[in-house]
Scaffold this active site. Structure first.
Site, mmCIF file in Angstrom:
data_model
loop_
_atom_site.group_PDB
_atom_site.id
_atom_site.type_symbol
_atom_site.label_atom_id
_atom_site.label_comp_id
_atom_site.label_asym_id
_atom_site.label_seq_id
_atom_site.Cartn_x
_atom_site.Cartn_y
_atom_site.Cartn_z
ATOM 1 N N GLY A 40 0.735 -1.285 0.110
ATOM 2 C CA GLY A 40 -0.074 -0.114 -0.185
ATOM 3 C C GLY A 40 1.052 1.142 0.009
ATOM 4 C CB VAL A 44 -3.237 -10.331 7.133
ATOM 5 C CG1 VAL A 44 -2.235 -10.178 6.495
ATOM 6 C CG2 VAL A 44 -4.135 -9.156 7.327
ATOM 7 N NE ARG A 89 2.907 -18.916 14.414
ATOM 8 C CZ ARG A 89 1.941 -18.398 14.015
ATOM 9 N NH1 ARG A 89 0.525 -18.191 14.767
ATOM 10 N NH2 ARG A 89 1.767 -17.682 12.551
ATOM 11 C CE1 TYR A 110 -9.219 2.753 8.392
ATOM 12 C CE2 TYR A 110 -9.622 4.626 9.302
ATOM 13 C CZ TYR A 110 -8.616 3.861 8.807
ATOM 14 O OH TYR A 110 -7.372 4.118 8.792
ATOM 15 C CE LYS A 161 -6.707 0.878 10.953
ATOM 16 N NZ LYS A 161 -5.562 0.302 10.568
#
Ligand code: NAD
Ligand code: UDP
Length: 341
Positions: free
Chosen positions: A10, A57, A106, A145, A149
């Site tokens: 992006g 994702v 992880r 949005y 967030k």
């Protein structure tokens, strides 16, 4: 370090990838190209320390090997984009953030969330310090949005508390610069594309609402400083130089020497009336502050667009069709047309 940058194809993400590669880091860019472009990272694709992974994702982050930091920038960011993709925006703020946090956990990696000044909503405190909780409509058109967030911030904070994960939250205020798409619908790109095309500049409302515009190079320095620190944040990153949208239109007309008129359109629902960051915390904990003036940054962005006349011309119809006057996105009828000052 080996750093995973989600949303790395992006506008902001690709500049972040550049900055990290330039200083010698290895970068794994994960992007689904929903609003990003391969062209933004084309120059990095052959670099030995750069990998590109096409993935959503919110579903999976197929990254193997060591990870030292995860910078989570994946999310539609322009209002027309997130209105077009409401469920995807909510998903990437929630499930996408969860995936990124799990990846960081992880690997015992640093996790940095790209949050937004939109968490302050239409603020009743001005300018906005980080300890202001905001004034957000949870069911309005922008909530997809804003609340995504805000949830991402809550999730990040919970992971920090429960598993001592090394997390950081930055709240990014309006940032602009090269590699933005001329048709992405944000005010800076729309005004520059309209001026270069000789079209009227579309001011929503009476143009008295304010924003504070930060040039991308400044912002990316702040992001890198946040990746390098252990600061939890939230930290505002933005330029405290505040302007009305009407002043921005005048500045763009001056810098482009265009003879476009300005047109007044209805103000979108819940459009914040004013926005300016308090950046004391960024100055103190990151030693960061913006240095690029609006004239300089806008000048560089205008030049970037001038170098791409076909793209700017092609943006014409898309800009006209992509305006938002609330939840649905009809092309608004101009209510008034005046000659620019
Ligand atoms: P952008 O639209 O150019 O970049 C977002 C990137 O995320 C795109 O490349 C897109 O393809 C990718 N993406 C979206 N959903 C995805 C998913 N589910 N999986 C993988 N990739 C996905 O927008 P930007 O201006 O570069 O914004 C980057 C980040 O910074 C966003 O999180 C945004 O909310 C935040 N931010 C930006 C600004 C600004 O003014 N530019 C202000 C506040 C916050
Ligand atoms: N805006 C405008 N004309 C446009 C696009 C946006 O007047 O063509 C206004 C918009 O209503 C808002 C401000 O400019 O008040 C910034 O809009 P943008 O979409 O860039 O960012 P955000 O609203 O998310 O701050």
């Amino acid at each position: 370090m080996r750093i995973v940058v989600t949303g790395g194809a992006g506008f902001l993400g690709s500049h972040l990838c550049d900055a990290l590669i330039q200083r010698g880091d290895s970068v794994v860019c994960v992007d689904n190209l929903s609003t990003g472009r391969r062209g933004n990272i084309e120059h990095l694709l052959d670099h030995a320390k750069f990998e590109f992974t096409l993935a959503d994702v919110s579903t999976d982050i197929p990254v193997t090997g060591p990870v030292d930091a995860v910078a989570h920038l994946a999310s539609p960011a322009s209002p027309p984009d997130y209105h077009r993709m409401p469920l995807e925006t909510l998903a990437v703020g929630s499930r996408g953030t969860e995936q990124c946090l799990a990846l960081a956990e992880r690997h015992g990696a640093r996790f940095v969330l790209a949050s937004t000044s939109e968490v302050y909503g239409d603020p009743q405190i001005h300018p906005q310090p980080e300890d202001y909780w905001g004034h957000v409509n949870p069911i309005g058109p922008r909530s997809i949005y804003d609340e995504a967030k805000r949830f991402a911030e809550a999730l990040t904070s919970a992971h920090r508390r429960t598993s001592q994960l090394n997390t950081g939250i930055v709240r990014i205020f309006n940032t602009y610069g090269p590699r933005m798409r001329p048709h992405d619908g944000r005010v800076v790109t729309s005004f520059i594309a309209q001026a270069l095309n000789g079209d009227p500049l579309t001011i929503y409302g009476d143009g008295s609402q304010t924003r504070s515009f930060c040039y991308v190079d400044d912002l990316v320095r702040g992001l890198v400083a946040m990746i390098d620190s252990t600061e939890p944040g939230p930290v505002n990153l933005g330029n405290p130089q505040e302007r009305t949208v009407g002043e921005l239109a005048e500045l763009v007309l001056r810098l482009t020497q265009a003879e476009s008129k300005v047109e007044y359109h209805p103000l979108p629902v819940d459009d914040p009336a004013r926005r300016r960051p308090v950046i004391t915390r960024a100055q103190q904990v990151l030693g960061w502050q913006p240095v690029v003036s609006d004239e300089d940054g806008l000048g560089r962005t205008v030049q970037y667009f001038r170098d791409r006349p076909q793209e700017v011309e092609a943006a014409r119809e898309l800009i006209a069709g992509g305006q938002l006057d609330g939840a649905v996105l009809p092309a608004p009828a101009p209510v008034d047309v005046v000659q620019a000052a």
